[in-house]
Write a protein that holds these residues in place. Structure first.
Motif, mmCIF file in Angstrom:
data_model
loop_
_atom_site.group_PDB
_atom_site.id
_atom_site.type_symbol
_atom_site.label_atom_id
_atom_site.label_comp_id
_atom_site.label_asym_id
_atom_site.label_seq_id
_atom_site.Cartn_x
_atom_site.Cartn_y
_atom_site.Cartn_z
ATOM 1 N N MET A 188 0.628 -1.450 -0.054
ATOM 2 C CA MET A 188 -0.030 -0.027 -0.147
ATOM 3 C C MET A 188 0.825 1.218 -0.081
ATOM 4 O O MET A 188 0.694 1.967 -0.801
ATOM 5 C CB MET A 188 -0.958 -0.057 1.067
ATOM 6 N N GLN A 189 2.019 1.435 0.801
ATOM 7 C CA GLN A 189 2.796 2.293 0.964
ATOM 8 C C GLN A 189 3.441 2.657 -0.219
ATOM 9 O O GLN A 189 3.794 3.690 -0.745
ATOM 10 C CB GLN A 189 3.755 2.401 2.103
ATOM 11 N N GLU A 190 4.044 1.507 -0.729
ATOM 12 C CA GLU A 190 4.870 1.783 -2.078
ATOM 13 C C GLU A 190 3.791 2.183 -3.420
ATOM 14 O O GLU A 190 4.655 2.864 -4.236
ATOM 15 C CB GLU A 190 5.530 0.192 -2.572
ATOM 16 N N MET A 191 2.593 1.765 -3.224
ATOM 17 C CA MET A 191 1.774 2.272 -4.365
ATOM 18 C C MET A 191 1.593 3.780 -4.192
ATOM 19 O O MET A 191 1.261 4.379 -5.505
ATOM 20 C CB MET A 191 0.479 1.408 -4.425
ATOM 21 N N ILE A 192 1.480 4.110 -2.900
ATOM 22 C CA ILE A 192 1.219 5.518 -2.759
ATOM 23 C C ILE A 192 2.285 6.437 -3.041
ATOM 24 O O ILE A 192 2.407 7.411 -3.995
ATOM 25 C CB ILE A 192 1.006 5.794 -1.175
ATOM 26 N N ASP A 193 3.564 5.659 -2.865
ATOM 27 C CA ASP A 193 4.648 6.579 -3.273
ATOM 28 C C ASP A 193 4.892 6.522 -4.924
ATOM 29 O O ASP A 193 5.462 7.256 -5.193
ATOM 30 C CB ASP A 193 6.089 5.676 -2.795
ATOM 31 N N LEU A 194 4.529 5.468 -5.436
ATOM 32 C CA LEU A 194 4.544 5.248 -7.059
ATOM 33 C C LEU A 194 3.766 6.380 -7.382
ATOM 34 O O LEU A 194 4.179 7.168 -8.518
ATOM 35 C CB LEU A 194 4.244 3.798 -7.147
ATOM 36 N N ILE A 195 2.362 6.390 -7.112
ATOM 37 C CA ILE A 195 1.540 7.582 -7.768
ATOM 38 C C ILE A 195 1.946 8.885 -7.477
ATOM 39 O O ILE A 195 1.916 9.852 -8.279
ATOM 40 C CB ILE A 195 0.139 7.347 -7.006
ATOM 41 N N SER A 196 2.564 9.063 -6.118
ATOM 42 C CA SER A 196 3.271 10.531 -6.023
ATOM 43 C C SER A 196 4.477 10.663 -6.759
ATOM 44 O O SER A 196 4.628 11.731 -7.367
ATOM 45 C CB SER A 196 3.537 10.309 -4.360
ATOM 46 N N GLY A 197 5.087 9.616 -7.037
ATOM 47 C CA GLY A 197 6.279 10.120 -8.137
ATOM 48 C C GLY A 197 5.934 10.320 -9.453
ATOM 49 O O GLY A 197 6.481 11.191 -9.963
ATOM 50 N N GLN A 198 5.123 9.612 -9.758
ATOM 51 C CA GLN A 198 4.339 9.623 -11.163
ATOM 52 C C GLN A 198 3.660 10.916 -11.301
ATOM 53 O O GLN A 198 4.086 11.701 -12.274
ATOM 54 C CB GLN A 198 3.399 8.534 -11.602
ATOM 55 N N ARG A 199 3.117 11.577 -10.295
ATOM 56 C CA ARG A 199 2.251 12.752 -10.473
ATOM 57 C C ARG A 199 3.464 13.921 -10.459
ATOM 58 O O ARG A 199 3.422 15.005 -11.152
ATOM 59 C CB ARG A 199 1.596 13.077 -9.158
ATOM 60 N N ALA A 200 4.469 13.745 -9.704
ATOM 61 C CA ALA A 200 5.561 14.979 -9.336
ATOM 62 C C ALA A 200 6.519 14.795 -10.808
ATOM 63 O O ALA A 200 6.750 15.840 -11.091
ATOM 64 C CB ALA A 200 6.686 14.432 -8.483
#
Length: 262
Positions: free
Chosen positions: A227-239
């Protein structure tokens, strides 16, 4: 606008590194004893158009100044050494460390490596080894006629032979810990190597002096949270997307400026 182009480009490069780290974490979500990595970033130098505290008049100073940043860069990618969930296997040769410490194994070149992966096997000589055949340090040799192996929390290994009711102690598994485990070098194959940053290993008995106890019949799972990695992945993609839009906006403004000067 040239500054904006380069600053946004450094942001895209940083987020690419971030996404690579997250992808590796997700790829190893089921790797025994794996420790997730975390990318850390820091800002670059600043252009000082007006220094903070410079004189505005004879009697006043500039309270804030004008500083324009030049982007970001990757400062480090560090391992996070929190303990993963223990998974029961029931295999006598599977072991997990409940707390601080690493198993020691001997590499083919004679150097010592360290691991949290306790999925040990028995080789043709009866030695306790890793899945790649690297023997555990200190060497533990299991008798050929042993019907059961018992490992205590303190690492004491006892073999029960087929004709004897009482067990025979055949060795003790010694653990190692480091002042800065994040400074260990990842070798792959679930192995780590000491470095100047990690410091020298501190050796000791399991379940004593700050070392975790050994749980036989268990393996330590990865400490990766999907769950945390998916959040970090989405955050990184948006950034990454936002930085790419900044590149496009800077390019459009630069194009308009060029047309005006033409």
């Amino acid at each position: 606008m040239i500054t904006a182009l380069y600053s946004a480009a450094t942001g895209m490069e940083a987020q690419e590194t971030n996404i690579n780290v997250v992808a590796n974490n997700l790829a190893n979500v089921n790797t025994t004893g794996f420790k997730r990595s975390r990318a850390n970033f820091q800002d670059l130098l600043y252009q000082n158009a007006r220094a903070v505290g410079s004189a505005a008049t004879a009697d006043t100073q500039v309270p804030t100044g004008i500083q324009v940043g030049l982007g970001t860069r990757t400062a480090s990618v560090e391992k996070v050494h929190t303990v993963g969930d223990l998974q029961r296997t029931g295999n006598d040769l599977d072991m997990a460390i409940e707390g601080n410490g690493f198993f020691q194994v001997e590499q083919p070149d004679g150097e010592t490596a360290y691991t949290r992966d306790g999925s040990f096997k028995k080789d043709s000589e009866g030695r306790l080894v890793t899945a790649d055949g690297n023997p555990v340090i200190p060497e533990i040799v299991i008798p050929e006629n042993a019907t059961k192996i018992a490992v205590g929390q303190d690492g004491t290994v006892t073999a029960f032979l087929d004709s004897e009711a009482a067990g025979n102690e055949i060795g003790t598994i010694e653990l190692a810990r480091f002042g800065n485990p994040a400074g260990l070098i990842s070798l792959g194959n679930n192995l780590l190597q000491q470095s100047d940053a990690s410091g020298d290993p501190i050796l000791g008995e399991a379940a004593n002096d700050g070392f975790g106890g050994i749980a036989q019949g268990f393996l330590e799972g990865s400490n990766v949270s999907i769950m945390q990695e998916m959040i970090d992945l989405i955050s990184g993609q948006r950034a990454y997307e936002v930085n790419s839009k900044a590149v496009k906006a800077a390019d459009e403004i630069l194009q308009q400026t060029t047309q005006l000067l033409a």
